[in-house]
Design a protein around this motif. Structure first.
Motif, PDB file in Angstrom:
ATOM      1  N   CYS A  15       0.908  -1.021   0.152  1.00 41.06           N
ATOM      2  CA  CYS A  15      -0.106  -0.024  -0.029  1.00 41.06           C
ATOM      3  C   CYS A  15       0.921   1.158   0.066  1.00 41.06           C
ATOM      4  CB  CYS A  15      -0.797   0.122   1.257  1.00 41.06           C
ATOM      5  SG  CYS A  15       0.037  -0.100   2.900  1.00 41.06           S
ATOM      6  N   GLN A  16       2.014   1.198   0.825  1.00 46.34           N
ATOM      7  CA  GLN A  16       2.646   2.437   0.935  1.00 46.34           C
ATOM      8  C   GLN A  16       3.057   2.954  -0.696  1.00 46.34           C
ATOM      9  OE1 GLN A  16       6.354   1.918   2.938  1.00 46.34           O
ATOM     10  NE2 GLN A  16       6.200   3.937   3.997  1.00 46.34           N
ATOM     11  N   GLY A  17       3.557   2.036  -1.392  1.00 40.78           N
ATOM     12  CA  GLY A  17       4.110   2.253  -2.657  1.00 40.78           C
ATOM     13  C   GLY A  17       2.930   2.902  -3.645  1.00 40.78           C
ATOM     14  N   THR A  18       1.718   2.827  -3.409  1.00 33.42           N
ATOM     15  CA  THR A  18       0.614   3.210  -4.128  1.00 33.42           C
ATOM     16  C   THR A  18       0.108   4.406  -3.804  1.00 33.42           C
ATOM     17  OG1 THR A  18      -1.035   2.035  -2.801  1.00 33.42           O
ATOM     18  CG2 THR A  18       0.089   0.789  -4.529  1.00 33.42           C
ATOM     19  N   CYS A  19       0.316   4.962  -2.625  1.00 31.33           N
ATOM     20  CA  CYS A  19      -0.257   6.310  -2.311  1.00 31.33           C
ATOM     21  C   CYS A  19       0.418   7.553  -2.857  1.00 31.33           C
ATOM     22  CB  CYS A  19      -0.024   6.368  -0.646  1.00 31.33           C
ATOM     23  SG  CYS A  19      -0.653   7.805   0.073  1.00 31.33           S
ATOM     24  N   PRO A  20      -0.257   8.236  -3.624  1.00 36.28           N
ATOM     25  CA  PRO A  20       0.345   9.392  -4.031  1.00 36.28           C
ATOM     26  C   PRO A  20       0.462  10.452  -3.262  1.00 36.28           C
ATOM     27  CG  PRO A  20      -1.946   9.496  -4.708  1.00 36.28           C
ATOM     28  CD  PRO A  20      -1.511   8.195  -4.045  1.00 36.28           C
ATOM     29  N   CYS A  21       0.101  10.520  -1.931  1.00 37.37           N
ATOM     30  CA  CYS A  21       0.251  11.490  -0.806  1.00 37.37           C
ATOM     31  C   CYS A  21       1.100  11.339  -0.024  1.00 37.37           C
ATOM     32  CB  CYS A  21      -1.125  11.754  -0.324  1.00 37.37           C
ATOM     33  SG  CYS A  21      -2.749  12.214  -1.463  1.00 37.37           S
ATOM     34  N   ASP A  34      -1.909   8.455   7.644  1.00 36.47           N
ATOM     35  CA  ASP A  34      -2.143   9.695   8.182  1.00 36.47           C
ATOM     36  C   ASP A  34      -3.428  10.169   7.524  1.00 36.47           C
ATOM     37  OD1 ASP A  34      -2.130  12.309   8.749  1.00 36.47           O
ATOM     38  OD2 ASP A  34      -0.044  12.345   8.793  1.00 36.47           O
ATOM     39  N   ALA A  35      -4.669  10.381   8.257  1.00 37.20           N
ATOM     40  CA  ALA A  35      -5.899  10.759   7.816  1.00 37.20           C
ATOM     41  C   ALA A  35      -5.978  12.458   7.255  1.00 37.20           C
ATOM     42  CB  ALA A  35      -6.745  10.856   9.056  1.00 37.20           C
ATOM     43  N   GLU A  36      -4.721  13.110   7.779  1.00 34.75           N
ATOM     44  CA  GLU A  36      -4.732  14.198   7.080  1.00 34.75           C
ATOM     45  C   GLU A  36      -4.010  14.588   5.870  1.00 34.75           C
ATOM     46  OE1 GLU A  36      -3.257  17.314  10.000  1.00 34.75           O
ATOM     47  OE2 GLU A  36      -4.542  16.657  11.518  1.00 34.75           O
ATOM     48  N   LYS A  37      -3.215  13.372   5.395  1.00 36.74           N
ATOM     49  CA  LYS A  37      -2.752  13.553   4.248  1.00 36.74           C
ATOM     50  C   LYS A  37      -3.426  12.864   3.097  1.00 36.74           C
ATOM     51  CE  LYS A  37       2.204  13.879   5.748  1.00 36.74           C
ATOM     52  NZ  LYS A  37       3.488  13.085   5.891  1.00 36.74           N
ATOM     53  N   CYS A  38      -4.307  11.903   3.638  1.00 38.66           N
ATOM     54  CA  CYS A  38      -4.865  11.209   2.569  1.00 38.66           C
ATOM     55  C   CYS A  38      -6.069  11.934   1.804  1.00 38.66           C
ATOM     56  CB  CYS A  38      -5.888  10.066   3.655  1.00 38.66           C
ATOM     57  SG  CYS A  38      -6.868   8.967   2.756  1.00 38.66           S
ATOM     58  N   ALA A  39      -5.819  11.473   0.528  1.00 39.59           N
ATOM     59  CA  ALA A  39      -6.573  12.172  -0.363  1.00 39.59           C
ATOM     60  C   ALA A  39      -7.947  11.406  -0.814  1.00 39.59           C
ATOM     61  CB  ALA A  39      -5.850  12.691  -1.582  1.00 39.59           C
ATOM     62  N   GLU A  40      -7.872  10.343  -0.222  1.00 37.20           N
ATOM     63  CA  GLU A  40      -9.377   9.513  -0.225  1.00 37.20           C
ATOM     64  C   GLU A  40      -9.364   9.003  -1.542  1.00 37.20           C
ATOM     65  OE1 GLU A  40     -12.783  11.471   1.419  1.00 37.20           O
ATOM     66  OE2 GLU A  40     -11.517  12.294   3.054  1.00 37.20           O
ATOM     67  N   CYS A  41      -8.310   8.729  -2.404  1.00 40.96           N
ATOM     68  CA  CYS A  41      -8.339   8.231  -3.759  1.00 40.96           C
ATOM     69  C   CYS A  41      -8.528   6.972  -3.829  1.00 40.96           C
ATOM     70  CB  CYS A  41      -6.908   8.713  -4.392  1.00 40.96           C
ATOM     71  SG  CYS A  41      -5.698   7.897  -3.878  1.00 40.96           S
ATOM     72  N   GLY A  42      -8.211   5.826  -2.821  1.00 39.21           N
ATOM     73  CA  GLY A  42      -8.500   4.562  -2.651  1.00 39.21           C
ATOM     74  C   GLY A  42      -7.304   3.728  -3.554  1.00 39.21           C
ATOM     75  N   ALA A  43      -6.334   4.297  -3.921  1.00 35.57           N
ATOM     76  CA  ALA A  43      -5.243   3.596  -4.644  1.00 35.57           C
ATOM     77  C   ALA A  43      -4.861   2.582  -3.527  1.00 35.57           C
ATOM     78  CB  ALA A  43      -4.037   4.514  -5.015  1.00 35.57           C
ATOM     79  N   CYS A  44      -4.616   2.948  -2.327  1.00 35.08           N
ATOM     80  CA  CYS A  44      -3.985   1.924  -1.378  1.00 35.08           C
ATOM     81  C   CYS A  44      -4.835   0.696  -1.201  1.00 35.08           C
ATOM     82  CB  CYS A  44      -3.815   2.789   0.108  1.00 35.08           C
ATOM     83  SG  CYS A  44      -5.377   3.453   0.726  1.00 35.08           S
TER      84      CYS A  44
END
Length: 56
Positions: A15-21, A34-44
């Motif tokens: 998952c770590q490698g898929t997160c653009p944020c 980190d909920a504050e950084k999460c863009a809610e894209c669902g890639a993870c």
């Protein structure tokens, strides 16, 4: 709503490698988002091989 990693996490790190944020880091026994950084894209969630990531 941000995504969360459940106790089903096997700490593989996929998952770590898929997160653009860069919102995912290794925690104690499992990875955490980190909920504050999460863009809610669902890639993870899409990249998790054990479906341990759910939308909160």
């Amino acid at each position: 709503m941000a995504y969360v990693i459940t106790d089903a996490c096997i700490s593989c790190g996929a998952c770590q490698g898929t997160c653009p944020c860069e919102a995912i880091s290794e925690g104690d026994g499992k990875f955490v988002i980190d909920a504050e950084k999460c863009a809610e894209c669902g890639a993870c969630a899409e990249g998790c091989p054990v479906e341990a990531i759910k939308q909160q």
